[in-house]
Write a protein that holds these residues in place. Structure first.
Motif, PDB file in Angstrom:
ATOM      1  N   PRO A  85       0.829  -1.204   0.000  1.00 38.43           N
ATOM      2  CA  PRO A  85       0.000   0.000   0.000  1.00 38.43           C
ATOM      3  C   PRO A  85       0.868   1.261   0.000  1.00 38.43           C
ATOM      4  CG  PRO A  85      -0.648  -1.520   1.761  1.00 38.43           C
ATOM      5  CD  PRO A  85       0.647  -2.007   1.219  1.00 38.43           C
ATOM      6  N   GLY A  86       0.450   2.265  -0.763  1.00 36.18           N
ATOM      7  CA  GLY A  86       1.221   3.498  -0.798  1.00 36.18           C
ATOM      8  C   GLY A  86       0.756   4.457  -1.875  1.00 36.18           C
ATOM      9  N   PRO A  87       1.375   5.660  -1.898  1.00 38.80           N
ATOM     10  CA  PRO A  87       0.898   6.739  -2.772  1.00 38.80           C
ATOM     11  C   PRO A  87       1.381   6.630  -4.221  1.00 38.80           C
ATOM     12  CG  PRO A  87       2.636   7.559  -1.352  1.00 38.80           C
ATOM     13  CD  PRO A  87       2.400   6.130  -0.948  1.00 38.80           C
ATOM     14  N   MET A  88       1.163   5.478  -4.816  1.00 37.83           N
ATOM     15  CA  MET A  88       1.512   5.259  -6.221  1.00 37.83           C
ATOM     16  C   MET A  88       0.365   4.570  -6.929  1.00 37.83           C
ATOM     17  SD  MET A  88       4.018   2.584  -8.033  1.00 37.83           S
ATOM     18  CE  MET A  88       2.798   1.377  -7.570  1.00 37.83           C
ATOM     19  N   THR A  89       0.000   5.093  -8.106  1.00 35.34           N
ATOM     20  CA  THR A  89      -1.096   4.538  -8.902  1.00 35.34           C
ATOM     21  C   THR A  89      -0.522   3.976 -10.193  1.00 35.34           C
ATOM     22  OG1 THR A  89      -2.690   6.092  -7.978  1.00 35.34           O
ATOM     23  CG2 THR A  89      -3.208   5.172 -10.150  1.00 35.34           C
ATOM     24  N   LEU A  90      -0.986   2.781 -10.580  1.00 33.31           N
ATOM     25  CA  LEU A  90      -0.538   2.171 -11.834  1.00 33.31           C
ATOM     26  C   LEU A  90      -1.645   2.261 -12.874  1.00 33.31           C
ATOM     27  CD1 LEU A  90       1.139  -1.094 -10.476  1.00 33.31           C
ATOM     28  CD2 LEU A  90       2.308   0.886 -11.512  1.00 33.31           C
ATOM     29  N   VAL A  91      -1.315   2.738 -14.069  1.00 30.47           N
ATOM     30  CA  VAL A  91      -2.265   2.698 -15.188  1.00 30.47           C
ATOM     31  C   VAL A  91      -1.914   1.493 -16.042  1.00 30.47           C
ATOM     32  CG1 VAL A  91      -3.095   3.879 -17.267  1.00 30.47           C
ATOM     33  CG2 VAL A  91      -2.673   5.182 -15.173  1.00 30.47           C
ATOM     34  N   VAL A  92      -2.878   0.559 -16.107  1.00 27.98           N
ATOM     35  CA  VAL A  92      -2.700  -0.708 -16.837  1.00 27.98           C
ATOM     36  C   VAL A  92      -3.888  -0.895 -17.778  1.00 27.98           C
ATOM     37  CG1 VAL A  92      -1.392  -1.851 -14.995  1.00 27.98           C
ATOM     38  CG2 VAL A  92      -3.895  -1.901 -14.958  1.00 27.98           C
ATOM     39  N   ARG A  93      -3.835  -1.906 -18.637  1.00 30.41           N
ATOM     40  CA  ARG A  93      -5.003  -2.199 -19.481  1.00 30.41           C
ATOM     41  C   ARG A  93      -6.114  -2.736 -18.592  1.00 30.41           C
ATOM     42  NH1 ARG A  93      -3.574  -6.201 -23.512  1.00 30.41           N
ATOM     43  NH2 ARG A  93      -5.799  -6.048 -23.946  1.00 30.41           N
ATOM     44  N   ARG A  94      -7.345  -2.291 -18.830  1.00 33.92           N
ATOM     45  CA  ARG A  94      -8.442  -2.662 -17.920  1.00 33.92           C
ATOM     46  C   ARG A  94      -8.938  -4.077 -18.215  1.00 33.92           C
ATOM     47  NH1 ARG A  94     -13.958  -2.453 -19.832  1.00 33.92           N
ATOM     48  NH2 ARG A  94     -13.808  -2.089 -22.059  1.00 33.92           N
ATOM     49  N   SER A  95      -9.387  -4.753 -17.164  1.00 33.93           N
ATOM     50  CA  SER A  95     -10.062  -6.037 -17.352  1.00 33.93           C
ATOM     51  C   SER A  95     -11.544  -5.737 -17.584  1.00 33.93           C
ATOM     52  CB  SER A  95      -9.889  -6.922 -16.117  1.00 33.93           C
ATOM     53  OG  SER A  95     -10.874  -6.615 -15.155  1.00 33.93           O
ATOM     54  N   PRO A  96     -12.304  -6.715 -18.093  1.00 38.99           N
ATOM     55  CA  PRO A  96     -13.738  -6.481 -18.356  1.00 38.99           C
ATOM     56  C   PRO A  96     -14.507  -6.123 -17.084  1.00 38.99           C
ATOM     57  CG  PRO A  96     -13.008  -8.566 -19.327  1.00 38.99           C
ATOM     58  CD  PRO A  96     -11.879  -8.074 -18.495  1.00 38.99           C
ATOM     59  N   ARG A  97     -13.903  -6.381 -15.921  1.00 38.34           N
ATOM     60  CA  ARG A  97     -14.553  -6.058 -14.655  1.00 38.34           C
ATOM     61  C   ARG A  97     -14.714  -4.543 -14.453  1.00 38.34           C
ATOM     62  NH1 ARG A  97     -12.678  -8.593  -8.835  1.00 38.34           N
ATOM     63  NH2 ARG A  97     -14.367  -7.663  -7.628  1.00 38.34           N
ATOM     64  N   VAL A  98     -13.891  -3.759 -15.140  1.00 40.06           N
ATOM     65  CA  VAL A  98     -13.908  -2.299 -14.948  1.00 40.06           C
ATOM     66  C   VAL A  98     -14.888  -1.649 -15.924  1.00 40.06           C
ATOM     67  CG1 VAL A  98     -12.522  -0.202 -14.889  1.00 40.06           C
ATOM     68  CG2 VAL A  98     -11.452  -2.415 -14.363  1.00 40.06           C
ATOM     69  N   GLU A 171      -1.532  14.073  -3.916  1.00 36.86           N
ATOM     70  CA  GLU A 171      -2.047  12.884  -4.579  1.00 36.86           C
ATOM     71  C   GLU A 171      -0.927  11.899  -4.942  1.00 36.86           C
ATOM     72  OE1 GLU A 171      -2.764  15.977  -5.180  1.00 36.86           O
ATOM     73  OE2 GLU A 171      -4.948  16.199  -5.113  1.00 36.86           O
ATOM     74  N   SER A 172      -1.379  10.714  -5.341  1.00 34.29           N
ATOM     75  CA  SER A 172      -0.429   9.651  -5.696  1.00 34.29           C
ATOM     76  C   SER A 172       0.348   9.978  -6.967  1.00 34.29           C
ATOM     77  CB  SER A 172      -1.201   8.346  -5.907  1.00 34.29           C
ATOM     78  OG  SER A 172      -2.178   8.513  -6.925  1.00 34.29           O
ATOM     79  N   THR A 173       1.506   9.382  -7.091  1.00 34.79           N
ATOM     80  CA  THR A 173       2.267   9.422  -8.338  1.00 34.79           C
ATOM     81  C   THR A 173       1.600   8.437  -9.295  1.00 34.79           C
ATOM     82  OG1 THR A 173       4.261   9.760  -7.046  1.00 34.79           O
ATOM     83  CG2 THR A 173       4.560   9.142  -9.364  1.00 34.79           C
ATOM     84  N   ILE A 174       1.258   8.896 -10.502  1.00 28.96           N
ATOM     85  CA  ILE A 174       0.617   7.991 -11.472  1.00 28.96           C
ATOM     86  C   ILE A 174       1.658   7.516 -12.480  1.00 28.96           C
ATOM     87  CG2 ILE A 174      -1.175   7.749 -13.216  1.00 28.96           C
ATOM     88  CD1 ILE A 174      -2.793   9.867 -11.788  1.00 28.96           C
ATOM     89  N   VAL A 175       1.817   6.182 -12.558  1.00 25.88           N
ATOM     90  CA  VAL A 175       2.780   5.590 -13.495  1.00 25.88           C
ATOM     91  C   VAL A 175       2.018   4.800 -14.551  1.00 25.88           C
ATOM     92  CG1 VAL A 175       4.814   4.119 -13.724  1.00 25.88           C
ATOM     93  CG2 VAL A 175       4.424   5.355 -11.587  1.00 25.88           C
ATOM     94  N   ASP A 176       2.202   5.168 -15.792  1.00 26.34           N
ATOM     95  CA  ASP A 176       1.542   4.494 -16.904  1.00 26.34           C
ATOM     96  C   ASP A 176       2.463   3.399 -17.432  1.00 26.34           C
ATOM     97  OD1 ASP A 176       0.211   3.731 -19.186  1.00 26.34           O
ATOM     98  OD2 ASP A 176       0.264   5.705 -20.151  1.00 26.34           O
ATOM     99  N   VAL A 177       1.992   2.156 -17.350  1.00 26.22           N
ATOM    100  CA  VAL A 177       2.806   1.040 -17.856  1.00 26.22           C
ATOM    101  C   VAL A 177       2.163   0.412 -19.090  1.00 26.22           C
ATOM    102  CG1 VAL A 177       3.898   0.501 -15.645  1.00 26.22           C
ATOM    103  CG2 VAL A 177       1.720  -0.573 -16.224  1.00 26.22           C
ATOM    104  N   THR A 178       1.252   1.156 -19.755  1.00 23.95           N
ATOM    105  CA  THR A 178       0.597   0.588 -20.948  1.00 23.95           C
ATOM    106  C   THR A 178       1.406   0.819 -22.223  1.00 23.95           C
ATOM    107  OG1 THR A 178      -0.675   2.601 -21.363  1.00 23.95           O
ATOM    108  CG2 THR A 178      -1.724   0.924 -19.967  1.00 23.95           C
ATOM    109  N   GLY A 179       2.388   1.714 -22.175  1.00 19.27           N
ATOM    110  CA  GLY A 179       3.161   2.030 -23.384  1.00 19.27           C
ATOM    111  C   GLY A 179       4.404   1.172 -23.514  1.00 19.27           C
ATOM    112  N   ASP A 180       5.265   1.524 -24.461  1.00 20.73           N
ATOM    113  CA  ASP A 180       6.502   0.767 -24.680  1.00 20.73           C
ATOM    114  C   ASP A 180       7.421   0.862 -23.472  1.00 20.73           C
ATOM    115  OD1 ASP A 180       5.630   0.051 -27.154  1.00 20.73           O
ATOM    116  OD2 ASP A 180       6.629   1.728 -28.191  1.00 20.73           O
TER     117      ASP A 180
END
Ligand code: AMP
Ligand code: MG
Length: 323
Positions: A85-98, A171-180
């Motif tokens: 747990p912590g102030p970091m957000t990950l942007v990933v490809r969404r599952s159908p649940r979202v 706010e949290s640091t947002i890290v996008d891991v969907t790109g190259d």
């Protein structure tokens, strides 16, 4: 502060499709059941937030990552293992649940495990994900205690879970891991340097890449007062200039540049803490205080942009952005 039975009550409200303000270590969130589209739509209505601006889904543990993400690249797993747990957000490809209403129509989703005991208790008791942006009206300063939430949202929120003051404060640091290659979309509570050490590569700060992200709007995190940013050694002179123009001036300045006298009738002085952790924790409180004390302009300077200074500078720039 929260009382016995509050977690059960908050879970009940979430299950019924209501809105719960939740304490986190960053800022207070305005939460709804992430899988209840009707409830999520209410978040946008209450905040006055455009519907194409995605929300963060809060989950109870890193072990749930695969329930909400369609794909989890290796750097994302490492970051989750180290910083959740912590102030970091990950942007990933969404599952159908979202539901798409949560992501503003995007195929990616932002996920985070918050580091606050009450938030974790709530998520564990609820079992699902809680979609939550900051619990303030769109564009305004984020709330860092329960009173701020009640002042901003009043009866529009069904229940406020009071977890005291937020320990991180930005706010949290947002890290996008969907790109190259992974990139930071918003600087926040985990420093770029700490993230880079864990993934063992450079992390570009890619503010332009997420124009739909609210934190990326020209004016955001903004007090009512207009904010001017100048070099630290020009703050006093700029304050005097504005005061001569008849403005009620607030100064947010580093200790080294603070005048010996305290605030006078026409000028409010707040000394920014030397510790960036302390400054981050109190930044929004300072901006609120300057508003409460009737300032119509605020003069401030940017801290050095490393560690938490990067997030503080980002918020100050947005607070000073064109309205
Ligand atoms: P707020 O709590 O109001 O700052 O809103 C949550 C933040 O999550 C927004 O500022 C967005 O930057 C970010 N966010 C949520 N989902 C995504 C996504 N799919 N892609 C990029 N950023 C996102
Ligand atoms: Mg916000």
């Amino acid at each position: 502060m929260a009382e016995a039975g509050d977690i059960e009550r908050a879970v009940h409200v979430l299950r019924a499709g209501g809105l719960v303000a939740i304490p986190t270590e960053t800022v207070y969130g305005l939460g709804a059941d992430a899988e209840n589209s009707t409830a999520v739509v209410r978040i946008f209505a209450v905040k006055g937030r455009p519907s194409n601006h995605p929300l963060i889904v809060h989950i109870g543990s890193a072990s749930q990552l695969d329930d909400w993400a369609a794909e989890v690249p290796e750097p994302a797993r490492r970051l989750a293992a180290r910083f959740w747990p912590g102030p970091m957000t990950l942007v990933v490809r969404r599952s159908p649940r979202v539901p798409l209403v949560v992501t503003g129509g995007l195929e990616s989703v932002a996920l985070r495990v918050p580091a606050h005991p009450l938030a974790l208790s709530l998520l564990s008791a609820f079992g699902g994900g809680v979609a939550a942006p900051s619990a303030n009206r769109f564009g305004a300063v984020s709330p860092t205690n329960a009173r701020h939430v009640r002042e901003a949202l009043g009866d529009a929120v069904d229940f406020v879970l009071d977890g005291g003051a937020c320990a991180v404060g930005v706010e949290s640091t947002i890290v996008d891991v969907t790109g190259d290659a992974p990139a930071i979309l918003r600087p926040g509570g985990v420093s770029r340097e700490d993230l880079e050490r864990v993934i063992e590569r450079r992390l570009p700060v890619n503010l332009e890449a997420s124009v739909r992200a609210p934190g990326q709007h020209p004016s955001h995190y903004a007090p009512r007062a207009k904010v001017f940013l100048v070099e630290p050694d020009s703050i006093l002179a700029e304050g005097e200039r504005l005061q001569r123009l008849g403005r009620r001036v607030g100064l947010l300045l580093p200790a080294a540049f603070a005048p010996p006298h305290a605030s006078d009738a026409d000028q409010v002085v707040i000394v920014a803490p030397d510790s960036m952790a302390e400054y981050a924790r109190r930044l929004y409180e300072f901006l609120r205080e300057l508003d409460h004390r009737g300032c119509d302009v605020v003069v401030a300077s940017l801290p050095a942009e490393d560690g938490l200074g990067l997030a503080i500078a980002d918020r100050l720039r947005r607070a000073a952005g064109p309205r």
